[in-house]
Design a protein around this motif. Sequence first.
Motif, mmCIF file in Angstrom:
data_model
loop_
_atom_site.group_PDB
_atom_site.id
_atom_site.type_symbol
_atom_site.label_atom_id
_atom_site.label_comp_id
_atom_site.label_asym_id
_atom_site.label_seq_id
_atom_site.Cartn_x
_atom_site.Cartn_y
_atom_site.Cartn_z
ATOM 1 N N PRO A 81 0.801 -1.234 0.000
ATOM 2 C CA PRO A 81 0.000 0.000 0.000
ATOM 3 C C PRO A 81 0.831 1.279 0.000
ATOM 4 N N GLU A 82 1.954 1.281 0.768
ATOM 5 C CA GLU A 82 2.724 2.533 0.821
ATOM 6 C C GLU A 82 3.299 2.870 -0.553
ATOM 7 N N ILE A 83 3.807 1.831 -1.218
ATOM 8 C CA ILE A 83 4.394 2.088 -2.544
ATOM 9 C C ILE A 83 3.303 2.493 -3.528
ATOM 10 N N ALA A 84 2.177 1.796 -3.476
ATOM 11 C CA ALA A 84 1.053 2.124 -4.371
ATOM 12 C C ALA A 84 0.612 3.567 -4.161
ATOM 13 N N ASN A 85 0.502 3.972 -2.893
ATOM 14 C CA ASN A 85 0.065 5.334 -2.589
ATOM 15 C C ASN A 85 1.082 6.375 -3.043
ATOM 16 N N LEU A 86 2.350 6.027 -2.871
ATOM 17 C CA LEU A 86 3.414 6.952 -3.278
ATOM 18 C C LEU A 86 3.393 7.156 -4.803
ATOM 19 N N ILE A 87 3.268 6.059 -5.530
ATOM 20 C CA ILE A 87 3.221 6.173 -6.998
ATOM 21 C C ILE A 87 2.002 7.003 -7.403
ATOM 22 N N ARG A 88 0.908 6.712 -6.751
ATOM 23 C CA ARG A 88 -0.334 7.409 -7.068
ATOM 24 C C ARG A 88 -0.219 8.919 -6.829
ATOM 25 N N LEU A 89 0.415 9.245 -5.726
ATOM 26 C CA LEU A 89 0.638 10.658 -5.392
ATOM 27 C C LEU A 89 1.405 11.360 -6.512
ATOM 28 N N HIS A 90 2.479 10.717 -6.972
ATOM 29 C CA HIS A 90 3.293 11.341 -8.021
ATOM 30 C C HIS A 90 2.535 11.417 -9.345
ATOM 31 N N MET A 91 1.712 10.422 -9.606
ATOM 32 C CA MET A 91 0.914 10.453 -10.835
ATOM 33 C C MET A 91 -0.093 11.596 -10.759
ATOM 34 N N ASP A 92 -0.791 11.706 -9.627
ATOM 35 C CA ASP A 92 -1.787 12.767 -9.442
ATOM 36 C C ASP A 92 -1.154 14.151 -9.595
ATOM 37 N N ARG A 93 -0.016 14.307 -8.957
ATOM 38 C CA ARG A 93 0.671 15.603 -9.002
ATOM 39 C C ARG A 93 1.079 16.009 -10.402
ATOM 40 N N ASN A 94 1.265 15.006 -11.252
ATOM 41 C CA ASN A 94 1.738 15.303 -12.600
ATOM 42 C C ASN A 94 0.632 15.232 -13.646
ATOM 43 N N GLY A 95 -0.581 15.334 -13.171
ATOM 44 C CA GLY A 95 -1.696 15.479 -14.106
ATOM 45 C C GLY A 95 -2.247 14.190 -14.681
ATOM 46 N N ASP A 153 -5.302 4.949 -10.758
ATOM 47 C CA ASP A 153 -6.070 3.999 -9.959
ATOM 48 C C ASP A 153 -5.124 2.927 -9.471
ATOM 49 N N THR A 154 -5.488 2.312 -8.354
ATOM 50 C CA THR A 154 -4.624 1.299 -7.767
ATOM 51 C C THR A 154 -5.385 -0.003 -7.563
ATOM 52 N N VAL A 155 -4.741 -1.116 -7.891
ATOM 53 C CA VAL A 155 -5.253 -2.429 -7.496
ATOM 54 C C VAL A 155 -4.100 -3.176 -6.841
ATOM 55 N N HIS A 156 -4.452 -4.170 -6.016
ATOM 56 C CA HIS A 156 -3.423 -4.768 -5.167
ATOM 57 C C HIS A 156 -3.095 -6.223 -5.485
ATOM 58 N N SER A 157 -3.607 -6.726 -6.588
ATOM 59 C CA SER A 157 -3.216 -8.087 -6.977
ATOM 60 C C SER A 157 -3.236 -8.212 -8.495
ATOM 61 N N GLY A 158 -2.594 -9.257 -8.988
ATOM 62 C CA GLY A 158 -2.531 -9.472 -10.433
ATOM 63 C C GLY A 158 -3.902 -9.691 -11.044
ATOM 64 N N LYS A 159 -4.717 -10.518 -10.384
ATOM 65 C CA LYS A 159 -6.058 -10.797 -10.916
ATOM 66 C C LYS A 159 -6.899 -9.533 -10.951
ATOM 67 N N ALA A 160 -6.819 -8.749 -9.877
ATOM 68 C CA ALA A 160 -7.578 -7.492 -9.835
ATOM 69 C C ALA A 160 -7.132 -6.569 -10.967
ATOM 70 N N GLY A 161 -5.840 -6.630 -11.271
ATOM 71 C CA GLY A 161 -5.315 -5.824 -12.377
ATOM 72 C C GLY A 161 -5.945 -6.223 -13.704
ATOM 73 N N ILE A 162 -5.972 -7.528 -13.961
ATOM 74 C CA ILE A 162 -6.555 -8.040 -15.215
ATOM 75 C C ILE A 162 -8.023 -7.622 -15.319
ATOM 76 N N VAL A 163 -8.769 -7.776 -14.222
ATOM 77 C CA VAL A 163 -10.201 -7.440 -14.210
ATOM 78 C C VAL A 163 -10.397 -5.944 -14.473
ATOM 79 N N GLU A 164 -9.612 -5.128 -13.791
ATOM 80 C CA GLU A 164 -9.737 -3.676 -13.934
ATOM 81 C C GLU A 164 -9.427 -3.241 -15.369
ATOM 82 N N ILE A 165 -8.391 -3.824 -15.940
ATOM 83 C CA ILE A 165 -8.002 -3.458 -17.312
ATOM 84 C C ILE A 165 -9.103 -3.865 -18.291
ATOM 85 N N GLU A 166 -9.687 -5.023 -18.030
ATOM 86 C CA GLU A 166 -10.786 -5.523 -18.857
ATOM 87 C C GLU A 166 -11.977 -4.550 -18.842
ATOM 88 N N GLN A 167 -12.266 -4.014 -17.662
ATOM 89 C CA GLN A 167 -13.468 -3.186 -17.505
ATOM 90 C C GLN A 167 -13.228 -1.723 -17.836
#
Length: 237
Positions: A14-28, A32-46
């Motif tokens: 979570p800390e790394i995910a939040n940190l990356i997200r912060l930098h992405m948000d700041r740069n326009g 979005d964050t997901v925490h597992s490989g399967k969740a990633g596949i599902v999110e990309i699909e949708q």
Amino acid sequence: MSTKKRILIVEDEPEIANLIRLHMDRNGFAADTVHSGKAGIVEIEQNMPDCVLLDLMLPDLDGLEVCRRLRRAPKTENLPIIIVSAKGEEADVVAGIELGADDYIAKPFSPRVLVARVKSVLRRTSPAESQEKANGVITLANELEIDTERHRVSVRGEPLSLTITEFSILKYLAARPGFVRTRDQIIASVHGGNTILSSRTVDVHVTALRRKLEGAGRIIETVRGVGYRLSENPDGA
Ligand code: CA
């Protein structure tokens, strides 16, 4: 509707995910964050993102398997994927790049490098900005010009004398600036899979190539433990 580029962060810490997200948000970017490989596949699909930042060590499906699945599906075969890996995972990074990931960032990362890599991958994948002109000439930073048809390279108009192997390596890296290439990919590109070069000799050719390019040689970056990348902006990020 927002026109922000969507970045999907697939990261179980979570800390790394939040940190990356912060930098992405700041740069326009819209991250979005997901925490597992399967969740990633599902999110990309949708909800197809513009770029995926993919951790390797993940619960359920690991990053390499996610990468493999994305590249196998026609809908996601060109989706930009940047691997975000921990120290000691270089062999997996190499495997990921060979599965078709576009780039790689090592943890702990510098925010500046992270943002630069994302921008670079997004820029490279937008078809309007192809570097190669109709006449087969690729022009890069430092006034480096590669004439892919005539097999000529010049820096600020001064022609360079490169060996066929040096030329082939430069041309291969220049075809997609900003993308990491492994030594095996370089070997395959130079000899069409008929391996004459070894990993070690790739390094020797790159060293010679850099020397011949002189100041412009900085454009070829070493990606430690992985391979090489042609930088679009060697003096910046
Ligand atoms: Ca992890």
